[in-house]
Scaffold this motif. Structure first.
Motif, PDB file in Angstrom:
ATOM      1  N   GLN A 184       0.829  -1.210   0.000  1.00 17.44           N
ATOM      2  CA  GLN A 184       0.000   0.000   0.000  1.00 17.44           C
ATOM      3  C   GLN A 184       0.869   1.269   0.000  1.00 17.44           C
ATOM      4  OE1 GLN A 184      -2.687  -1.584  -1.051  1.00 17.44           O
ATOM      5  NE2 GLN A 184      -3.992  -0.236   0.133  1.00 17.44           N
ATOM      6  N   LEU A 185       1.919   1.259   0.824  1.00 16.97           N
ATOM      7  CA  LEU A 185       2.843   2.406   0.852  1.00 16.97           C
ATOM      8  C   LEU A 185       3.491   2.620  -0.514  1.00 16.97           C
ATOM      9  CD1 LEU A 185       4.723   1.898   4.255  1.00 16.97           C
ATOM     10  CD2 LEU A 185       3.353   3.900   3.662  1.00 16.97           C
ATOM     11  N   SER A 186       3.912   1.521  -1.132  1.00 15.40           N
ATOM     12  CA  SER A 186       4.563   1.612  -2.450  1.00 15.40           C
ATOM     13  C   SER A 186       3.614   2.203  -3.490  1.00 15.40           C
ATOM     14  CB  SER A 186       5.018   0.231  -2.931  1.00 15.40           C
ATOM     15  OG  SER A 186       5.963  -0.292  -2.035  1.00 15.40           O
ATOM     16  N   LYS A 187       2.354   1.771  -3.415  1.00 23.24           N
ATOM     17  CA  LYS A 187       1.353   2.298  -4.364  1.00 23.24           C
ATOM     18  C   LYS A 187       1.167   3.800  -4.181  1.00 23.24           C
ATOM     19  CE  LYS A 187      -1.603  -1.644  -4.315  1.00 23.24           C
ATOM     20  NZ  LYS A 187      -2.970  -2.057  -3.948  1.00 23.24           N
ATOM     21  N   MET A 188       1.188   4.250  -2.921  1.00 24.08           N
ATOM     22  CA  MET A 188       1.059   5.688  -2.657  1.00 24.08           C
ATOM     23  C   MET A 188       2.315   6.431  -3.106  1.00 24.08           C
ATOM     24  SD  MET A 188      -0.776   6.304   1.029  1.00 24.08           S
ATOM     25  CE  MET A 188      -0.173   4.953   2.012  1.00 24.08           C
ATOM     26  N   ALA A 189       3.473   5.820  -2.870  1.00 27.16           N
ATOM     27  CA  ALA A 189       4.759   6.502  -3.095  1.00 27.16           C
ATOM     28  C   ALA A 189       5.126   6.612  -4.574  1.00 27.16           C
ATOM     29  CB  ALA A 189       5.868   5.756  -2.347  1.00 27.16           C
ATOM     30  N   ARG A 190       4.755   5.593  -5.357  1.00 26.83           N
ATOM     31  CA  ARG A 190       5.227   5.525  -6.753  1.00 26.83           C
ATOM     32  C   ARG A 190       4.847   6.763  -7.574  1.00 26.83           C
ATOM     33  NH1 ARG A 190       3.344   0.571  -7.938  1.00 26.83           N
ATOM     34  NH2 ARG A 190       4.912  -0.373  -6.611  1.00 26.83           N
ATOM     35  N   PRO A 191       3.563   7.155  -7.598  1.00 32.52           N
ATOM     36  CA  PRO A 191       3.205   8.321  -8.432  1.00 32.52           C
ATOM     37  C   PRO A 191       3.853   9.618  -7.947  1.00 32.52           C
ATOM     38  CG  PRO A 191       1.235   7.110  -7.721  1.00 32.52           C
ATOM     39  CD  PRO A 191       2.375   6.577  -6.933  1.00 32.52           C
ATOM     40  N   LEU A 192       4.242   9.650  -6.685  1.00 32.39           N
ATOM     41  CA  LEU A 192       4.841  10.868  -6.124  1.00 32.39           C
ATOM     42  C   LEU A 192       6.369  10.857  -6.234  1.00 32.39           C
ATOM     43  CD1 LEU A 192       2.638  11.061  -2.881  1.00 32.39           C
ATOM     44  CD2 LEU A 192       2.343  12.367  -4.990  1.00 32.39           C
ATOM     45  N   GLY A 193       6.928   9.746  -6.747  1.00 37.03           N
ATOM     46  CA  GLY A 193       8.386   9.648  -6.915  1.00 37.03           C
ATOM     47  C   GLY A 193       9.142   9.676  -5.600  1.00 37.03           C
ATOM     48  N   ILE A 194       8.550   9.055  -4.555  1.00 39.77           N
ATOM     49  CA  ILE A 194       9.175   9.085  -3.227  1.00 39.77           C
ATOM     50  C   ILE A 194      10.316   8.077  -3.154  1.00 39.77           C
ATOM     51  CG2 ILE A 194       8.754   8.570  -0.772  1.00 39.77           C
ATOM     52  CD1 ILE A 194       5.896   9.742  -1.224  1.00 39.77           C
ATOM     53  N   ARG A 195      11.442   8.508  -2.572  1.00 38.20           N
ATOM     54  CA  ARG A 195      12.642   7.670  -2.490  1.00 38.20           C
ATOM     55  C   ARG A 195      12.434   6.471  -1.559  1.00 38.20           C
ATOM     56  NH1 ARG A 195      15.678  12.455  -1.161  1.00 38.20           N
ATOM     57  NH2 ARG A 195      16.096  11.447   0.829  1.00 38.20           N
ATOM     58  N   GLN A 196      13.224   5.416  -1.804  1.00 41.41           N
ATOM     59  CA  GLN A 196      13.151   4.194  -0.997  1.00 41.41           C
ATOM     60  C   GLN A 196      13.429   4.470   0.489  1.00 41.41           C
ATOM     61  OE1 GLN A 196      12.172   1.071  -1.431  1.00 41.41           O
ATOM     62  NE2 GLN A 196      12.763   0.574   0.656  1.00 41.41           N
ATOM     63  N   GLN A 197      14.371   5.362   0.766  1.00 37.81           N
ATOM     64  CA  GLN A 197      14.719   5.597   2.174  1.00 37.81           C
ATOM     65  C   GLN A 197      13.555   6.220   2.943  1.00 37.81           C
ATOM     66  OE1 GLN A 197      18.708   6.282   3.266  1.00 37.81           O
ATOM     67  NE2 GLN A 197      18.213   7.833   4.778  1.00 37.81           N
ATOM     68  N   ALA A 198      12.792   7.087   2.296  1.00 40.36           N
ATOM     69  CA  ALA A 198      11.622   7.680   2.954  1.00 40.36           C
ATOM     70  C   ALA A 198      10.570   6.598   3.211  1.00 40.36           C
ATOM     71  CB  ALA A 198      11.041   8.802   2.098  1.00 40.36           C
ATOM     72  N   LEU A 199      10.448   5.685   2.263  1.00 36.11           N
ATOM     73  CA  LEU A 199       9.518   4.551   2.408  1.00 36.11           C
ATOM     74  C   LEU A 199       9.939   3.686   3.596  1.00 36.11           C
ATOM     75  CD1 LEU A 199       7.151   3.960   0.481  1.00 36.11           C
ATOM     76  CD2 LEU A 199       8.591   2.302  -0.687  1.00 36.11           C
ATOM     77  N   ALA A 200      11.235   3.462   3.715  1.00 34.75           N
ATOM     78  CA  ALA A 200      11.764   2.658   4.828  1.00 34.75           C
ATOM     79  C   ALA A 200      11.520   3.363   6.166  1.00 34.75           C
ATOM     80  CB  ALA A 200      13.265   2.417   4.624  1.00 34.75           C
ATOM     81  N   THR A 201      11.725   4.680   6.199  1.00 31.78           N
ATOM     82  CA  THR A 201      11.473   5.443   7.427  1.00 31.78           C
ATOM     83  C   THR A 201      10.003   5.333   7.823  1.00 31.78           C
ATOM     84  OG1 THR A 201      13.306   6.974   7.048  1.00 31.78           O
ATOM     85  CG2 THR A 201      11.510   7.789   8.410  1.00 31.78           C
ATOM     86  N   ALA A 202       9.111   5.436   6.842  1.00 30.14           N
ATOM     87  CA  ALA A 202       7.672   5.316   7.116  1.00 30.14           C
ATOM     88  C   ALA A 202       7.362   3.945   7.717  1.00 30.14           C
ATOM     89  CB  ALA A 202       6.867   5.535   5.832  1.00 30.14           C
ATOM     90  N   GLN A 203       7.992   2.900   7.186  1.00 36.36           N
ATOM     91  CA  GLN A 203       7.750   1.545   7.710  1.00 36.36           C
ATOM     92  C   GLN A 203       8.192   1.417   9.171  1.00 36.36           C
ATOM     93  OE1 GLN A 203       9.628  -0.217   4.011  1.00 36.36           O
ATOM     94  NE2 GLN A 203       8.288  -1.897   4.551  1.00 36.36           N
ATOM     95  N   VAL A 204       9.319   2.047   9.505  1.00 38.51           N
ATOM     96  CA  VAL A 204       9.795   2.002  10.898  1.00 38.51           C
ATOM     97  C   VAL A 204       8.833   2.782  11.804  1.00 38.51           C
ATOM     98  CG1 VAL A 204      11.681   2.567  12.481  1.00 38.51           C
ATOM     99  CG2 VAL A 204      12.216   1.688  10.205  1.00 38.51           C
ATOM    100  N   TYR A 205       8.373   3.933  11.336  1.00 39.02           N
ATOM    101  CA  TYR A 205       7.408   4.715  12.127  1.00 39.02           C
ATOM    102  C   TYR A 205       6.157   3.879  12.430  1.00 39.02           C
ATOM    103  CZ  TYR A 205       9.886   9.160  11.110  1.00 39.02           C
ATOM    104  OH  TYR A 205      10.814  10.176  11.027  1.00 39.02           O
TER     105      TYR A 205
END
Length: 293
Positions: free
Chosen positions: A53-74
């Motif tokens: 779900q996070l990846s689906k949200m992040a992809r169109p916005l061009g969000i970097r992998q590290q921000a995705l990883a930080t979100a997962q830890v949060y």
């Protein structure tokens, strides 16, 4: 790694497996009725679903992998403190991603995050103030300790030191990404995760046919590590060099073995993953408790 040893991550957000189990048991006992009323899939399966779900949200916005990883830890930290069935995970995930982007210096407009969340979750919340409120709760539950140290930097340094091939580096990077689906970010230091990922990448020898990781392959790598610890290591020069380096370094071999075992468990349970099951179970308590309003 420069500040990790002094970080809030190490001081306040690193636990033993036993401590994590005790925390969760305490929360389950306090919320016994809710837990019994709305059974949920294995935590790792939920983590896979959340990542999708996070990846689906992040992809169109061009969000970097590290921000995705930080979100997962949060998200993992938050749900250590707050019972999931008392929240709307769609809102928590959107907010964690929004906050992580700010912390990783790739901020996104709140309206864009909200739009992607609605698209992904087919959700009815459309009020920006909801993300603002949830952000305050997230920050509060994490005691404003928002800086996350990731294994990516250590992995980049090790890649140079051990001259990983492009395929090995891709596999190691992929293993680091996968470890966020487990409790490992709350248990081990980033450099231990990076070393585990590099070791597995070299031993698993990625093929041209792709980088799919199977539990059996990781189990074989674990055997190699066990042999190395017992001093019975043979194998390729690269493996030998790595094993010798591990033996001579101050790295905790037990920790590397524990990380490897955790990843084996993840890859084993991944085979039973069904997107629909996670989605339905979450929707059940969100709707029944009016958390999507």
């Amino acid at each position: 790694m420069n500040n990790y040893w002094e970080s809030t991550q190490r001081k306040f957000w690193t636990f033993s497996k036993q401590q994590l189990a005790a925390e969760r048991k305490k929360m389950e006992e306090a919320e016994r009725n809710l837990v019994n009323m709305y059974p949920l899939p294995d935590r790792r399966l939920l983590s896979i679903y959340f990542y999708h779900q996070l990846s689906k949200m992040a992809r169109p916005l061009g969000i970097r992998q590290q921000a995705l990883a930080t979100a997962q830890v949060y998200i993992r930290r938050f749900y250590l403190k707050v019972e999931m069935r008392r929240t709307n995970p769609a809102l928590v995930l959107a907010t964690a991603l929004y906050l992580a982007c700010k912390m990783e210096e790739c901020p996104q407009h709140i309206r864009m995050v909200l739009a992607e969340a609605r698209h992904c979750w087919d959700t009815s919340f459309n009020d920006i103030s909801k993300i603002g409120e949830c952000e305050f709760t997230l920050i509060s539950e994490m005691n404003s300790q928002l800086i996350i140290h990731h294994p990516y930097r250590s992995l980049a340094e090790l890649q140079t030191q051990f001259q990983l091939t492009q395929e090995e580096n891709a596999l190691a990077w992929s293993i680091v990404n996968d470890h966020y689906l487990t409790d490992l970010p709350l248990i081990h230091a980033p450099h231990v995760i990076a070393i585990t990922a590099m070791f597995l990448a070299v031993v698993l020898k990625p093929t041209q046919g792709g980088l799919q990781i199977h539990a059996a392959g990781v189990a074989n790598a674990l055997q190699t590590l066990g042999n190395a610890r017992g001093g019975a290591s043979q194998g390729t020069n690269r493996c030998q060099k790595l094993v010798d380096w591990l033996a001579e370094s101050s790295v905790d071999m037990e920790a590397v073995i524990e990380c490897t075992q955790e990843l084996i468990s993840l890859y084993e349970i991944w085979e039973s993953y069904a997107d629909k099951n996670c989605k339905d179970q979450i929707a059940k308590f969100v709707r029944a408790r009016g958390l999507d309003k």
